[in-house]
Motif scaffolding. Sequence first.
Motif, mmCIF file in Angstrom:
data_model
loop_
_atom_site.group_PDB
_atom_site.id
_atom_site.type_symbol
_atom_site.label_atom_id
_atom_site.label_comp_id
_atom_site.label_asym_id
_atom_site.label_seq_id
_atom_site.Cartn_x
_atom_site.Cartn_y
_atom_site.Cartn_z
ATOM 1 N N ALA A 274 27.821 40.568 32.209
ATOM 2 C CA ALA A 274 28.889 41.470 32.373
ATOM 3 C C ALA A 274 30.186 40.867 31.883
ATOM 4 N N VAL A 275 31.045 41.571 31.461
ATOM 5 C CA VAL A 275 32.374 41.299 31.046
ATOM 6 C C VAL A 275 33.394 42.136 32.010
ATOM 7 N N VAL A 276 34.274 41.472 32.715
ATOM 8 C CA VAL A 276 35.205 42.046 33.392
ATOM 9 C C VAL A 276 36.583 41.900 32.728
ATOM 10 N N LEU A 277 37.096 43.222 32.539
ATOM 11 C CA LEU A 277 38.498 42.807 31.768
ATOM 12 C C LEU A 277 39.518 43.093 32.863
ATOM 13 N N GLY A 278 40.382 42.042 32.875
ATOM 14 C CA GLY A 278 41.317 42.055 33.820
ATOM 15 C C GLY A 278 41.055 41.025 34.983
ATOM 16 N N ALA A 279 42.201 40.347 35.407
ATOM 17 C CA ALA A 279 41.928 39.374 36.593
ATOM 18 C C ALA A 279 42.762 39.693 37.841
ATOM 19 N N SER A 280 42.656 41.082 37.721
ATOM 20 C CA SER A 280 43.297 41.764 39.106
ATOM 21 C C SER A 280 42.624 41.281 40.260
ATOM 22 N N PHE A 281 42.906 41.746 41.527
ATOM 23 C CA PHE A 281 42.235 41.898 42.698
ATOM 24 C C PHE A 281 40.919 42.476 42.594
ATOM 25 N N ILE A 282 40.881 43.979 42.006
ATOM 26 C CA ILE A 282 39.709 44.631 42.038
ATOM 27 C C ILE A 282 38.715 43.910 40.883
ATOM 28 N N GLU A 296 25.518 37.217 35.266
ATOM 29 C CA GLU A 296 26.340 36.305 34.539
ATOM 30 C C GLU A 296 27.489 37.097 34.199
ATOM 31 N N VAL A 297 29.005 36.440 34.708
ATOM 32 C CA VAL A 297 29.965 37.112 34.514
ATOM 33 C C VAL A 297 31.197 36.325 33.616
ATOM 34 N N HIS A 298 31.701 37.144 32.838
ATOM 35 C CA HIS A 298 32.979 36.659 32.023
ATOM 36 C C HIS A 298 34.196 37.596 32.195
ATOM 37 N N VAL A 299 35.097 36.884 32.757
ATOM 38 C CA VAL A 299 36.522 37.617 32.855
ATOM 39 C C VAL A 299 37.481 37.283 31.816
ATOM 40 N N VAL A 300 37.852 38.407 30.959
ATOM 41 C CA VAL A 300 38.856 38.278 30.124
ATOM 42 C C VAL A 300 40.099 38.874 30.430
ATOM 43 N N ALA A 301 41.234 38.273 30.500
ATOM 44 C CA ALA A 301 42.442 38.518 30.803
ATOM 45 C C ALA A 301 43.799 38.064 30.090
ATOM 46 N N PRO A 302 44.834 38.444 29.958
ATOM 47 C CA PRO A 302 45.928 38.083 29.014
ATOM 48 C C PRO A 302 46.669 36.958 29.499
ATOM 49 N N GLU A 303 46.603 37.073 30.993
ATOM 50 C CA GLU A 303 47.595 35.803 31.513
ATOM 51 C C GLU A 303 47.055 34.580 31.655
ATOM 52 N N GLU A 304 47.901 33.360 31.907
ATOM 53 C CA GLU A 304 47.366 32.253 31.731
ATOM 54 C C GLU A 304 46.436 31.755 32.870
ATOM 55 N N ARG A 305 46.833 32.409 34.142
ATOM 56 C CA ARG A 305 45.907 32.154 35.425
ATOM 57 C C ARG A 305 45.933 33.181 36.175
ATOM 58 N N PRO A 306 44.876 33.611 36.744
ATOM 59 C CA PRO A 306 44.598 34.655 37.688
ATOM 60 C C PRO A 306 45.637 34.886 38.694
ATOM 61 N N SER A 350 36.399 35.659 19.274
ATOM 62 C CA SER A 350 35.180 35.417 20.077
ATOM 63 C C SER A 350 34.458 36.588 20.360
ATOM 64 N N THR A 351 32.880 36.604 20.516
ATOM 65 C CA THR A 351 31.929 37.848 20.968
ATOM 66 C C THR A 351 31.489 37.414 22.112
ATOM 67 N N LEU A 352 31.474 38.242 23.152
ATOM 68 C CA LEU A 352 30.821 37.904 24.368
ATOM 69 C C LEU A 352 29.610 38.986 24.711
ATOM 70 N N ALA A 353 28.352 38.520 25.032
ATOM 71 C CA ALA A 353 27.336 39.440 25.494
ATOM 72 C C ALA A 353 27.725 40.214 26.399
ATOM 73 N N ALA A 354 27.214 41.329 26.526
ATOM 74 C CA ALA A 354 27.856 42.435 27.706
ATOM 75 C C ALA A 354 27.095 43.557 27.889
ATOM 76 N N ASP A 355 25.900 43.361 28.860
ATOM 77 C CA ASP A 355 25.029 44.578 29.133
ATOM 78 C C ASP A 355 26.066 45.654 29.998
ATOM 79 N N MET A 356 27.096 45.254 30.640
ATOM 80 C CA MET A 356 28.016 46.133 31.126
ATOM 81 C C MET A 356 29.436 45.504 31.061
ATOM 82 N N VAL A 357 30.466 46.601 31.131
ATOM 83 C CA VAL A 357 31.777 46.050 31.118
ATOM 84 C C VAL A 357 32.418 46.772 32.288
ATOM 85 N N VAL A 358 33.232 46.183 32.904
ATOM 86 C CA VAL A 358 33.969 46.733 34.055
ATOM 87 C C VAL A 358 35.558 46.336 33.652
#
Length: 510
Positions: A274-282, A296-306, A350-358
Motif C-alpha cells: 500500500a502507498v499512503v499519500l500524506g504524513a498527516s495524523f490520518i 507493506e506500507v510506503h508513505v509519500v509526503a512533500p515535507e522533510e519530516r512527518p 521512482s515507482t512504488l508497487a501499490a495494490d492500494m493507495v490511501v
Amino acid sequence: MAGNHSNPSGPDLALGIALTDLPDGGKLVGHRDGEPVLLVRRGAEIFAVGATCSHYGGPLVDGLVADDSVRCPWHHACFDLRTGAALRAPALSPLACWSVEQRDGRIFVGEKRKKPSPAPRDSNAGPPPEGIVIIGGGAAGFAAAERLRREQYQGDIVMISDDEAPPVDRPNLSKDYLAGKAPEDWIPLRSEGFYAKNGIDLRLGTKVTGIDVGASEVVLADGTRVGFDKLLLATGAEPVHLTIPGASQPHVHTLRSLADSRRIIAQAGAARSAVVLGASFIGLEVAASLRTRGVEVHVVAPEERPMERVLGSQMGDFIRALHEENGVIFHLGDTAASIGAGDVLLSSGSTLAADMVVAGIGVRPRLDLAEAAGLATDRGVLVDAYLETSVPGIYAAGDIARWPDPHSGENIRVEHWVVAQRQGAAAALNMLGHRQKFTDVPFFWSQHYDIPINYVGHAEGWDTIEVEGDIAAKDCLLRFKRGGQVLAVVTIFRDTESLQAELAMEQSKA
C-alpha cells in the motif's frame, strides 16, 4: 470498550475499609457486587462511582480529581462525582453511583443509586424553541442532539446527514477498527433504536442544498423544506481529493466515513503493498493500521519530516523512527505524479508497487451552505463565544466553526473529534437559552501502534519547545511556548501531567 467486571480488584467495599485507608484527596478502587468502584475523598465527603471511563474504559483511579469531578487519563472525559453525569466528551454515558456511609472509623459502600432527576429548567433561559434542525451526523451534530434530550428538551429534533451510516466513533476508523483490533459493534455512537426512542428524526443519506434564512427553513435536495426555530450547522470537513491521473480508480481511497474504512479493510485482506499519500495524523494512523494487518506500507509526503508543522522537529523525527521500526518506508520530499493499476509514479521518477493507495492529504471545512446563506466566514464559519453565527438563531460547531479562544486570544478553528463533541453539547445548551460560553481547552489524541500521543491546547506557531523527559524512550512532555506563554502541551505516557496541563490552561483564563 467498557471495563472488565469479571475479576474485580481491591477490597469488597460492602464490607468496608478503614477511613485511614483513604486520605483526603485520595482515590481507591474496590468493588461492590462484582462491579469495580472508585472511591474518592474530598475533605469530609466520600464519593463512590464506577471505576472505568464510559468512553473506552480508562482507569479513573489514574485520573485527576478537580473540584467535584474526575477526569479520565486517556482521553480527558470528565464526570461529576456526585451524580456520575458525563460532563465532557468524549464520554457520553454516565458512571454508576453508590451510596456511602461512614461509621466507627470505616467507610461502607451501599446500594447503587438511581439516576438523579434532571435539574429543573433555568427560568432565565426563556421559552425553549419549538423545533431544532441539525445539519450533520458527525461528532458535533450527534453530541448536540444527545445533549438536547439529556436536558429534557421536548421539542422536535431533525438531524440531517448525507452519510448512509448513523453517527459513528470516527477516531476508531483509522485506529483500532482499521487495524482489526476493534469489532464493528464498537463503532456506532448509539444503537439505531436510540434515535427513535429519543424522538430524534435522523434522516440519513439526505443532502441539504440550501438554508432559507428569511423563512427559517432548510431546503433538501428533493425540494422538501424543513422549518426550524434554531439551527445548528455541523457539516464537518471533507477529505481533499487527489487530482492526479489515476486518482479515480477503485483501489484509491480517502478515509472519512465508516464506508471508507470498510472499503480499505476489504482491500487490505488481499493487498501485499500500500502507498499512503500524506504524513498527516490520518495518513500515519492508516499506515500503522495497515502494518498491523501485515501490509507493506510506503508513505509519500512533500515535507522533510512527518508532523513537523504540528509537533515540531523532535517529535517529527520520533514519529518517523517509530514507524520505520514497524516497517514503514518513507519517501519524504516527494509527491505522487500518477497512479497506475498496481503502482504509483512519484515526481522524483521512482515507482512504488501499490495494490492500494490511501490519500491523507488534508481536509477542507464544508462551508458551502454557510457561505450561500450569507453567514460571516473567514476560513471557517465565524461564531461568537456562544457558538452563534452572524445570523441570530443559527449556530455552528465542530470542524467548520472558528471561535474566539480565550486562552490564545485568537479566533481559531480546530479539526478534532473531542472539540467537535464538546462544541455540539455547548451549542445545544445555548440553543436552549443557557448562554454558556465555550471555553474548553482543545484536546486530541493520536495513536501509532501502541503509542498514544496526547495534545492539549492549540499552537499554530511557537518560538520555543521545552522538552521534559526522553522522547525516544516514549516518556516525555513538550511545552509549545510563544512569548513565554504555554500554548500547547504534548505528552507520551504522562497522562496525569497532560490532565494537569489542561486544568492549568483552564484556570489561567478564568
